[in-house]
Design a protein around this motif. Structure first.
Motif, PDB file in Angstrom:
ATOM      1  N   UNK A 181       0.816  -1.216   0.000  1.00  0.00           N
ATOM      2  CA  UNK A 181       0.000   0.000   0.000  1.00  0.00           C
ATOM      3  C   UNK A 181       0.854   1.273   0.000  1.00  0.00           C
ATOM      4  N   UNK A 182       2.140   1.169   0.366  1.00  0.00           N
ATOM      5  CA  UNK A 182       2.995   2.347   0.430  1.00  0.00           C
ATOM      6  C   UNK A 182       3.889   2.498  -0.797  1.00  0.00           C
ATOM      7  N   UNK A 183       3.713   1.697  -1.807  1.00  0.00           N
ATOM      8  CA  UNK A 183       4.460   1.841  -3.055  1.00  0.00           C
ATOM      9  C   UNK A 183       3.665   2.761  -3.995  1.00  0.00           C
ATOM     10  N   UNK A 184       4.332   3.811  -4.480  1.00  0.00           N
ATOM     11  CA  UNK A 184       3.687   4.793  -5.359  1.00  0.00           C
ATOM     12  C   UNK A 184       4.452   4.860  -6.687  1.00  0.00           C
ATOM     13  N   UNK A 185       3.743   4.883  -7.832  1.00  0.00           N
ATOM     14  CA  UNK A 185       4.337   4.984  -9.167  1.00  0.00           C
ATOM     15  C   UNK A 185       3.806   6.264  -9.817  1.00  0.00           C
ATOM     16  N   UNK A 186       4.701   7.170 -10.253  1.00  0.00           N
ATOM     17  CA  UNK A 186       4.256   8.425 -10.868  1.00  0.00           C
ATOM     18  C   UNK A 186       4.079   8.231 -12.370  1.00  0.00           C
ATOM     19  N   UNK A 187       3.802   9.378 -13.094  1.00  0.00           N
ATOM     20  CA  UNK A 187       3.538   9.320 -14.521  1.00  0.00           C
ATOM     21  C   UNK A 187       4.766   8.899 -15.311  1.00  0.00           C
ATOM     22  N   UNK A 198       6.746   6.616 -14.502  1.00  0.00           N
ATOM     23  CA  UNK A 198       7.056   5.233 -14.094  1.00  0.00           C
ATOM     24  C   UNK A 198       8.144   5.155 -13.040  1.00  0.00           C
ATOM     25  N   UNK A 199       8.252   6.241 -12.235  1.00  0.00           N
ATOM     26  CA  UNK A 199       9.188   6.181 -11.108  1.00  0.00           C
ATOM     27  C   UNK A 199       8.481   5.609  -9.883  1.00  0.00           C
ATOM     28  N   UNK A 200       9.127   4.625  -9.234  1.00  0.00           N
ATOM     29  CA  UNK A 200       8.549   3.946  -8.058  1.00  0.00           C
ATOM     30  C   UNK A 200       9.133   4.562  -6.801  1.00  0.00           C
ATOM     31  N   UNK A 201       8.253   4.895  -5.846  1.00  0.00           N
ATOM     32  CA  UNK A 201       8.713   5.438  -4.562  1.00  0.00           C
ATOM     33  C   UNK A 201       7.861   4.872  -3.442  1.00  0.00           C
ATOM     34  N   UNK A 202       8.366   4.962  -2.200  1.00  0.00           N
ATOM     35  CA  UNK A 202       7.660   4.498  -0.996  1.00  0.00           C
ATOM     36  C   UNK A 202       7.254   5.704  -0.194  1.00  0.00           C
ATOM     37  N   UNK A 203       6.001   5.730   0.216  1.00  0.00           N
ATOM     38  CA  UNK A 203       5.508   6.855   1.003  1.00  0.00           C
ATOM     39  C   UNK A 203       5.005   6.341   2.339  1.00  0.00           C
ATOM     40  N   UNK A 204       5.102   7.185   3.332  1.00  0.00           N
ATOM     41  CA  UNK A 204       4.572   6.839   4.660  1.00  0.00           C
ATOM     42  C   UNK A 204       5.458   5.947   5.472  1.00  0.00           C
TER      43      UNK A 204
END
Length: 453
Positions: free
Chosen positions: A40-46, A48-54
């Motif tokens: 649930x904390x994996x985020x992908x932007x436009x 296609x960069x993957x980041x972890x939030x929270x």
């Protein structure tokens, strides 16, 4: 100790196994929840960069650590992989969101997938990694239990020793006693677990005390009763040496013969009474015809009755079966008939009858002798009691033997008036026969039969 220590070890193993499976279940849930959190904390932007939030740095550090424990992070757009923490992974594209188990290359993966539009984020973990973690937990759980075994053995050693101390005290108490000390063991300070055993020992001591007391009284009474005939025989032997005529010698010889006969009968009855101790059991129990036994005894005692000028007969009845020891009941009837002949006197009549009353066999011996006063009805059963006013000699053991045998056969005895309103009737009422084994009471010559009255 040999039983308790293995049992305790087994209990520890069972407890460890139960803890192991409980920990496995809990760990599965915890790790599954962890996968959900990571996904649930994996985020992908436009781009296609993957980041972890929270997640804090410590969480990032743990993520890097979990990678070495078999945790895999993948991001898919449709069926195209755009990120993988392990580029060499051969996991297929996720079929949908949620928890799923995947078997790849003989290894089982637990996975959790989240969907954001056409982007799928998968977090997976090897089943083997979970088992290794659980094994480490189990080892940490087992060693404390194993280390407690010596301490538990020590507690058991002192606890059992303390609990068994009353038994050692009882054993020491009994060892200090002599054969004459039958005092009960004090149970005031005894634990509840030991008290039933001590109560049973006290009951045994009480019964032994009664048996030894009865034995002492019996020996004292027997010695007293044997002293008189033995002294009589000694005096008669001295008189025989001084006899001056043939007639006097024959008279003394007759007295010696009579004394020897009396001593022989007394010894026989003493042995019989000793054999019929209150706690003794019947040697052989079977069913037999009481009427046939009575016919046999009357036939055997007929000559003795004739020599005493006594009319002895049997009131013949139907066959009646009793359960018991035939030889002991023969002794019972012999004593009753013998007493009736001896104390009835010359010219008296003795009848023996067997009949049924309310389904129970009854044996009666009736005579026309002087009888027994009612005030003596309770004392005649005592050993060596002969009463007053009887010319016949006897040992006073006949009715005691009769009562002992009747008690062994659970029969009741009553005394009543005899024939023609005088004399004595001894009535023995037996219980209903229930034992299937059958034995036969032998008989000799046919006795004189009487008509049933």
């Amino acid at each position: 100790m040999l039983w308790l220590l293995p049992a305790t070890l087994l209990a520890g193993l069972l407890a460890s196994a139960a803890t192991y499976w409980g920990a496995l279940y809990e760990l599965d849930e915890v790790l599954s929840d962890q996968l959900k959190v990571i996904g649930r904390h994996v985020v992908v932007d436009e781009d296609n960069h993957v980041s972890l939030t929270g997640l804090q740095r410590s969480d990032d550090d743990r993520m890097s650590g979990e990678q070495s424990h078999g945790v895999l992070l993948q991001v898919w757009r449709g069926s195209t992989p755009i990120f993988s923490s392990d580029p060499d992974s051969s996991l297929p594209p996720p079929a949908g969101a949620g928890l799923a188990d995947i078997m790849v290359g003989g290894q089982l993966w637990h996975s959790f997938v989240t969907r954001e539009g056409d982007v799928l984020v998968r977090v997976a973990q090897l089943r083997k990694a979970r088992w290794e973690a659980v094994a480490e937990i189990a080892m940490h759980l087992f060693w404390p239990v194993l280390s407690l075994i010596p301490l538990l053995a020590l507690f058991l050693w002192f606890g059992i020793g303390y609990g068994l101390r009353p038994l050692r005290e009882i054993a020491a108490n009994l060892k200090r006693r002599d054969a004459n000390n039958m005092q009960p063991i004090d149970t005031a300070a005894m634990p509840g677990e030991v008290k039933p055993l001590v109560d049973a020992l006290n009951d045994l001591l009480l019964r032994l005390d009664h048996a030894f007391t009865a034995q002492k009284h019996f020996i004292a009474d027997a010695a007293h009763e044997l002293r008189t005939p033995i002294m009589g025989l000694g005096l008669q032997a001295e008189l025989l040496e001084r006899a001056s005529s043939v007639a006097e010698r024959e008279e003394i010889t007759a007295q010696l013969r009579m004394g020897a006969t009396r001593l022989s009968r007394l010894s026989e009855q003493l042995l019989t009474l000793a054999r019929l101790a209150p706690d003794s059991q019947l040697a052989e129990t079977c069913q037999f015809d009481l009427t046939a036994l009575a016919r046999s005894v009357v036939s055997e005692r007929s000559k003795f009755a004739e020599s005493n000028n006594v009319d002895l007969g049997l009131a013949e009845g139907k066959k009646l079966t009793v359960s018991g020891n035939a030889e002991n009941l023969r002794i019972l009837l012999n004593n009753l008939v013998d007493n009736a002949i001896r104390y009835g006197g010359a010219g008296s009549r003795v009848d023996v009858e067997v009949y049924g009353h309310e389904g129970r066999p009854v044996l009666e011996v009736r005579d026309t002798g002087p009888g027994i006063p009612e005030v003596d009805h309770t004392r005649v059963w005592e050993r060596f009691y002969r009463g007053n006013g009887h010319a016949a000699t006897g040992s006073g053991l006949g009715l005691s033997i009769v009562r002992r045998i009747a008690e062994q056969h659970h029969a009741s005895i009553t005394l009543a008036h005899g024939l023609e309103g005088r004399g004595l009737t001894v009535r023995v009422c037996f219980p209903v026969a229930r034992i299937p084994h059958v034995c036969v009471a032998e008989r000799s010559d046919e006795p004189r039969l009487r008509e049933n009255s």
